[in-house]
Scaffold this motif. Structure first.
Motif, PDB file in Angstrom:
ATOM      1  N   GLY A 191      17.234  32.329  10.057  1.00 42.99           N
ATOM      2  CA  GLY A 191      18.377  31.449   9.877  1.00 42.99           C
ATOM      3  C   GLY A 191      18.481  30.931   8.453  1.00 42.99           C
ATOM      4  O   GLY A 191      17.460  30.614   7.830  1.00 42.99           O
ATOM      5  N   VAL A 219      21.121  34.886   9.732  1.00 45.64           N
ATOM      6  CA  VAL A 219      22.144  34.238  10.554  1.00 45.64           C
ATOM      7  C   VAL A 219      22.564  32.941   9.864  1.00 45.64           C
ATOM      8  O   VAL A 219      21.779  31.997   9.764  1.00 45.64           O
ATOM      9  CB  VAL A 219      21.626  33.949  11.970  1.00 45.64           C
ATOM     10  N   ALA A 222      21.837  29.054  11.203  1.00 48.61           N
ATOM     11  CA  ALA A 222      20.773  28.930  12.205  1.00 48.61           C
ATOM     12  C   ALA A 222      19.573  28.200  11.610  1.00 48.61           C
ATOM     13  O   ALA A 222      19.208  28.418  10.453  1.00 48.61           O
ATOM     14  CB  ALA A 222      20.359  30.305  12.711  1.00 48.61           C
ATOM     15  N   PHE A 226      15.921  28.464  16.250  1.00 56.58           N
ATOM     16  CA  PHE A 226      16.534  29.748  16.605  1.00 56.58           C
ATOM     17  C   PHE A 226      16.619  29.913  18.138  1.00 56.58           C
ATOM     18  O   PHE A 226      16.209  30.930  18.701  1.00 56.58           O
ATOM     19  CB  PHE A 226      15.744  30.911  15.985  1.00 56.58           C
ATOM     20  N   GLU A 231      21.686  33.021  19.343  1.00 54.12           N
ATOM     21  CA  GLU A 231      20.466  33.392  18.637  1.00 54.12           C
ATOM     22  C   GLU A 231      19.473  34.065  19.587  1.00 54.12           C
ATOM     23  O   GLU A 231      18.830  35.053  19.220  1.00 54.12           O
ATOM     24  CB  GLU A 231      19.863  32.142  17.983  1.00 54.12           C
TER      25      GLU A 231
END
Length: 248
Positions: A191, A219, A222, A226, A231
């Protein structure tokens, strides 16, 4: 109900669901346990597919025996190996979250015969040396060397007690300073809003590891947990992609 296995006189707790192989093994993070959202979601996902699944608690974590402050990376690496060797059959797909990512990389380096593929979630290789130690003040470093431990704040509850043994043992387990062959499918997820493990760490691992099939997915937004539904779904797809690559 958790099952039990003994290593060096300490009882380790685990949950193993039989099924087809290669099985999936979830390795949790620092001071976490096998009852977390990601572990349980992956267990349900694997069960729905009829695939073998293992989750475990390192010593001093969750339902396993021992004091957390007595442990170190080497102990938890050995705990994971003991359960994997004692419970599973054949190479497994390791799913390592945070510190579990470091432990999964140690297993891949030291016992590649046990690994069919690898998925990491905000992997934190070498975090004791590259994250903790540089963040300590001179006074904290002096305290940990003389008193053997310090207490530091945590974003996840009670303060962490960081021991001299954890720091010194971590220096013997580093994976980003020497060759790291990963000769199997590897999928890493990270993330961009993770304040515990930076995207720079994920990119460093991607660049350092040597293997024919390694991919990193970032991501946006994120965080380190997660654990949001999208996710979790990405983690499941990553495991499925590793399985697909193995079949191919």
């Amino acid at each position: 109900m958790s099952e039990r296995i003994t290593r060096n006189g300490r009882t380790l707790a685990y949950n193993h669901t039989p099924g087809t192989g290669p099985g999936v093994v979830f390795l949790g993070g620092f001071a976490s346990d096998m009852q977390g959202t990601k572990a349980l979601a992956l267990e349900a996902w694997a069960g729905g597919a009829g695939r073998a699944f293992l989750r475990l608690d390192y010593s001093g974590h969750g339902d396993s025996e021992g004091a957390f402050t007595d442990g170190c990376i080497g102990d938890w690496f050995a705990d994971a190996l003991a359960v994997i060797e004692g419970v599973t059959t054949g190479p497994q797909i390791l799913v390592g979250s945070s510190m579990g990512g470091w432990i999964s990389l140690l297993i891949a380096r030291e016992r590649p015969d046990l690994v069919a593929g690898l998925v990491t979630i905000a992997a934190a290789p070498d975090f004791t040396e590259d994250g903790m130690w540089p963040s300590f003040s001179d006074a904290q470093r002096q305290q940990i060397m003389t008193d053997g431990q310090i207490s530091v704040p945590s974003d996840y509850g009670d303060p962490y007690v960081i021991t001299r043994r954890l720091i010194e043992d971590g220096r013997d387990r580093l994976v980003l300073r020497s060759p790291l062959p990963l000769p199997f499918p590897v999928r890493m997820v990270q993330g961009t809003a993770d304040t515990a493990v930076s995207t720079a760490t994920a990119l460093r691992l991607l660049e350092h590891a040597d293997g024919p099939d390694i991919r990193l997915t970032l991501v946006r937004g994120a965080d380190h947990r997660f654990s949001e539904p999208d996710e979790i779904a990405l983690i499941e797809r990553s495991v499925d992609e590793v399985l697909h690559r193995l079949r191919a």
